[in-house]
Enzyme design. Structure first.
Site: not given
Lengths: 59, 468
Positions: B76, B147, B171
């Protein structure tokens, strides 16, 4: 909470808050305060905050 | 070997590489081919340095290495990678210089032999549940969640078998549920946060997204452990091993969490929860229902803590970059800067109440785990802002965070695992939470759920799009 209060808080805290943001921030702040951050002061009587968050369960 | 290398799980590929039946460079080449085909549809990555991937993989050919030797992984784009800019999905970070060292999690993956495949998209500043422009491999008109949506989409699309994300209010688990994956949010402080963007110091958890439970266990064994750069990780219980004890769930005591904040919920998510309860009961677990009314206050506490801590973290950036931040995140940060200290403390005290409620429930019932729906509904369309239930509706972000945040506030290890395919054709998911640092117990139960559900799911939307 109103826009004048938000302007004044921002000024006192030296936070730059453009005028076109005041309405939005006022509404969101009002919403946050209305939610009390969770439980009410009465319900939290005697409870310490989890300032240093400790995931382990003390025996 | 008949399966395409890109389709292998982490454990399968690691075993083939270890026994010299697959070269790291063959796996990397296969992953890159898959990336070239599906990335234009799912938009999971911010950057992939194909030459670097192949160079790193070829350097591992013919050698032995760590438990992830030659395995491509997705990162990420909030974790520093030496020499790369950490964009955090935000124009506010567009002028950030390249990182000068790896984040702790990336360093651990490299030390275990993993190939850093690329950086994946994130909802801006790791604060949101949509992750544009990423699309869900199950339905390209839907969100992969957030996210950590880029890592979720990259794993579900078969580009890589595993990746890392962060979970402050769901997330990791939201993309896991939306994309039919296993999302592991370990105990708070189990994996170092050093070198990763902060959203909320006291709520951020680093974890994994994989297609199998066994892969999650293997990646956790590599990622977990003490790190002087993140003092919260020091002095914790031993790191779990790479294998999950194959003991099933017989004799375990497990409670299904009912009521608020796990209601309202779509029928197919409710059906999935019932199926899981029935299966683990049939497998020998003692299953009962439980309610924790204290959790109802969790959403407000979560939002107050995130707003205050995120605003503080970004305070120096705000005067310069506020106009570059998207409306949803900018409003949260500006509000957080003005949030009264008393409210923040009330939220942290509420959090203590929630933590104590979990502890009391586990102790009084002698529980090994609690299970709840991961999220109340299937993946939202990319432009969908509200979830509708029977007679009620709520903002999508409220729906997705109300069920996941209690486990960030408590810090308990939590695994989201696919529980099947719902009536609408999308994956369903449950989350399993255990006592602090008992990740292995959560993974054992998740393994049982996965066994019943039928293991790995192939996203239909992506396959249909590839055929047309």
């Amino acid at each position: 909470m109103n826009e004048e209060t938000v302007r004044e808080w921002a000024r006192m805290l030296t936070i730059r808050l453009p005028e076109d943001r005041v309405e939005t921030v006022t509404a969101q702040l009002e919403g946050q305060i209305a939610e009390h951050g969770g439980l009410s002061p009465e319900e939290l009587e005697g409870i310490e905050p989890a300032i240093v968050f400790e995931p382990e369960w003390a025996e | 070997m008949t399966a395409a290398p890109w389709s292998l799980s982490v454990v399968q590929a690691a075993e083939l590489i270890k026994t010299k039946r697959l070269k790291p460079s063959e796996l990397a080449e296969s992953a890159l081919e898959r990336y070239r085909v599906v990335e234009p549809l799912v938009h999971a990555f911010v950057s992939v340095d194909e030459d670097r991937v192949m160079r790193d993989a070829k350097a591992q050919d013919g050698h032995s290495g760590g438990p992830l030797h030659g395995i491509p992984v997705a990162i990420k784009d909030i974790f520093d990678i030496n020499g790369s800019k950490t964009g955090c999905g935000s124009k506010a970070m567009q002028d950030a210089p390249p990182a000068t060292r790896d984040s702790a999690a990336v360093a651990r993956l490299r030390a275990a032999g993993a190939i850093i495949f690329g950086k994946t998209t994130t909802h801006e500043l790791a604060c949101g549940v949509y992750t544009p422009p990423t699309r869900n491999p199950w339905d390209l008109e839907r969100s992969a969640g957030g996210s950590s949506g880029g890592t979720g989409a990259s794993v579900a699309a078969g580009i890589v078998a595993g990746g890392i994300g962060s979970d402050t209010g769901g997330s990791i688990r939201i993309p896991a549920s939306h994309c039919g994956l296993v999302g592991l949010k370990p105990t708070y402080a189990r994996i170092s946060r050093a070198g990763a963007l902060t959203l909320s110091w006291s709520l951020d958890h680093v974890g994994t997204l994989t297609r199998t439970v066994a892969d999650a266990a293997l990646m956790l064994s590599v990622l977990a452990g003490p790190d002087p750069a993140d003092p919260t990780t020091i002095g914790r219980p031993p790191v779990p091993g790479p294998n999950i004890p194959d003991d099933g769930v017989r004799g375990m005591r497990i409670a299904i969490l009912r009521g608020s904040p796990f209601d309202p919920i779509e029928d197919e998510m409710e059906d999935a929860l019932k199926s899981v309860a029935a299966h683990i009961r049939a497998a020998g677990a003692d299953v009962s229902d439980a309610t924790l009314p204290e959790l109802e206050a969790g959403l407000a506490a979560e939002f107050s803590i995130v707003a205050a801590e995120a605003a503080s973290y970004h305070e120096a950036r705000m005067p310069i970059s506020a106009a570059l931040i998207g409306e949803d995140v900018r409003g949260l940060l500006e509000t957080g800067l003005l949030l009264p200290a008393a409210l923040y403390l009330r939220a942290q005290r509420t959090r203590r109440v929630i933590q104590e409620a979990f502890k009391t429930l586990f102790r009084e019932r002698g529980l090994d785990a609690v299970i709840a729906p991961t999220v109340p509904a299937k993946a939202q369309r990319v432009d969908q802002m509200e979830y509708q239930y029977d007679g009620t509706s709520e903002p999508v972000i409220t729906g997705l965070v109300r069920t996941t945040a209690p486990f960030n506030l408590s810090g308990l290890p939590t695994v989201a695992v696919p529980s099947g395919i719902g009536a609408s054709g999308f994956p369903t998911s449950v989350q399993i939470a255990t006592r602090p640092f008992a990740e292995q117990t959560a993974l054992r139960i998740a393994q049982e759920v996965q066994r019943a559900a039928g293991s790995v799911f192939i996203p239909k939307g992506l396959e249909t799009a590839l055929k047309t």
